[in-house]
Scaffold this motif. Structure first.
Motif, mmCIF file in Angstrom:
data_model
loop_
_atom_site.group_PDB
_atom_site.id
_atom_site.type_symbol
_atom_site.label_atom_id
_atom_site.label_comp_id
_atom_site.label_asym_id
_atom_site.label_seq_id
_atom_site.Cartn_x
_atom_site.Cartn_y
_atom_site.Cartn_z
ATOM 1 N N ASP A 32 17.524 38.961 15.764
ATOM 2 C CA ASP A 32 18.726 38.900 16.567
ATOM 3 C C ASP A 32 19.386 37.561 16.265
ATOM 4 O O ASP A 32 19.193 36.579 16.979
ATOM 5 C CB ASP A 32 18.366 39.034 18.050
ATOM 6 C CG ASP A 32 19.589 39.173 18.928
ATOM 7 O OD1 ASP A 32 20.660 39.543 18.401
ATOM 8 O OD2 ASP A 32 19.472 38.894 20.138
ATOM 9 N N LEU A 33 20.130 37.514 15.166
ATOM 10 C CA LEU A 33 20.731 36.269 14.709
ATOM 11 C C LEU A 33 22.147 36.114 15.242
ATOM 12 O O LEU A 33 22.914 37.072 15.261
ATOM 13 C CB LEU A 33 20.789 36.245 13.175
ATOM 14 C CG LEU A 33 19.463 36.332 12.442
ATOM 15 C CD1 LEU A 33 19.698 36.469 10.947
ATOM 16 C CD2 LEU A 33 18.617 35.123 12.739
ATOM 17 N N GLU A 34 22.476 34.901 15.659
ATOM 18 C CA GLU A 34 23.859 34.617 16.023
ATOM 19 C C GLU A 34 24.622 34.371 14.730
ATOM 20 O O GLU A 34 24.212 33.551 13.903
ATOM 21 C CB GLU A 34 23.919 33.389 16.930
ATOM 22 C CG GLU A 34 25.299 33.142 17.459
ATOM 23 C CD GLU A 34 25.359 32.004 18.474
ATOM 24 O OE1 GLU A 34 26.430 31.827 19.059
ATOM 25 O OE2 GLU A 34 24.345 31.304 18.667
ATOM 26 N N THR A 35 25.716 35.081 14.552
ATOM 27 C CA THR A 35 26.486 34.961 13.317
ATOM 28 C C THR A 35 27.866 34.383 13.606
ATOM 29 O O THR A 35 28.366 34.454 14.735
ATOM 30 C CB THR A 35 26.621 36.316 12.606
ATOM 31 O OG1 THR A 35 27.305 37.230 13.460
ATOM 32 C CG2 THR A 35 25.256 36.878 12.242
ATOM 33 N N PHE A 36 28.468 33.824 12.561
ATOM 34 C CA PHE A 36 29.751 33.148 12.674
ATOM 35 C C PHE A 36 30.609 33.513 11.471
ATOM 36 O O PHE A 36 30.086 33.773 10.387
ATOM 37 C CB PHE A 36 29.547 31.625 12.680
ATOM 38 C CG PHE A 36 28.690 31.145 13.814
ATOM 39 C CD1 PHE A 36 29.260 30.720 14.993
ATOM 40 C CD2 PHE A 36 27.299 31.134 13.699
ATOM 41 C CE1 PHE A 36 28.468 30.275 16.043
ATOM 42 C CE2 PHE A 36 26.505 30.701 14.738
ATOM 43 C CZ PHE A 36 27.093 30.274 15.917
#
Length: 143
Positions: A32-36
């Motif tokens: 569950d990676l936070e992406t930008f």
């Protein structure tokens, strides 16, 4: 004995107990990676005499600003690249002094040359790099 036969002989609950721990590890990403988003329209300046810019006084030093990694490479040149990795858009790109100075993403180990070229097989997507222009003590980073 075939795998199917083996699992059938264990019974449903035992098979589930054996297989369940593998499901997360066998998924495509399972994280569950936070992406930008990769920075667009980059154009800002850094006063190299400011306290925030102090790491840039040393070869191999870097700072992060506006989702951009700004570094003084091992030859003393100022370089800049996206802090957002081209592999899975995490914000973990840093400059490290290994291999003559490269950009490195600690999320999955992506490595990039100073021109953005991928250096390992984690991704084929280049890292976005930016232009730098030094005018006295003012460094401009732009597209």
């Amino acid at each position: 004995m075939e795998r199917k036969e083996f699992l059938r002989s264990l019974g449903a609950s035992a098979a589930f107990a054996v297989v369940f721990p593998c499901l997360g590890g066998c998924s495509s990403d399972g994280e569950d990676l936070e992406t930008f988003p990769v920075p667009e329209g980059v154009d800002f300046t850094i006063d190299l005499t400011s306290a925030e810019a102090a790491p840039l006084a040393t070869n191999g030093g870097f700072i992060r600003q506006n989702f951009v990694v700004v570094a003084r490479n091992l030859e003393g040149e100022l370089v800049a690249a996206s802090q957002i990795c081209s592999h899975q858009q995490t914000e973990e790109v840093r400059f490290i002094t290994e291999n003559g100075g490269i950009f490195f993403c600690s999320t999955h180990g992506s490595r990039f040359d100073q021109d953005g070229t991928p250096l390992n097989t984690i991704t084929n997507n280049p890292l976005k790099v930016f232009n730098t222009e030094l005018n006295g003590d003012i460094l401009r980073i732009f597209e």
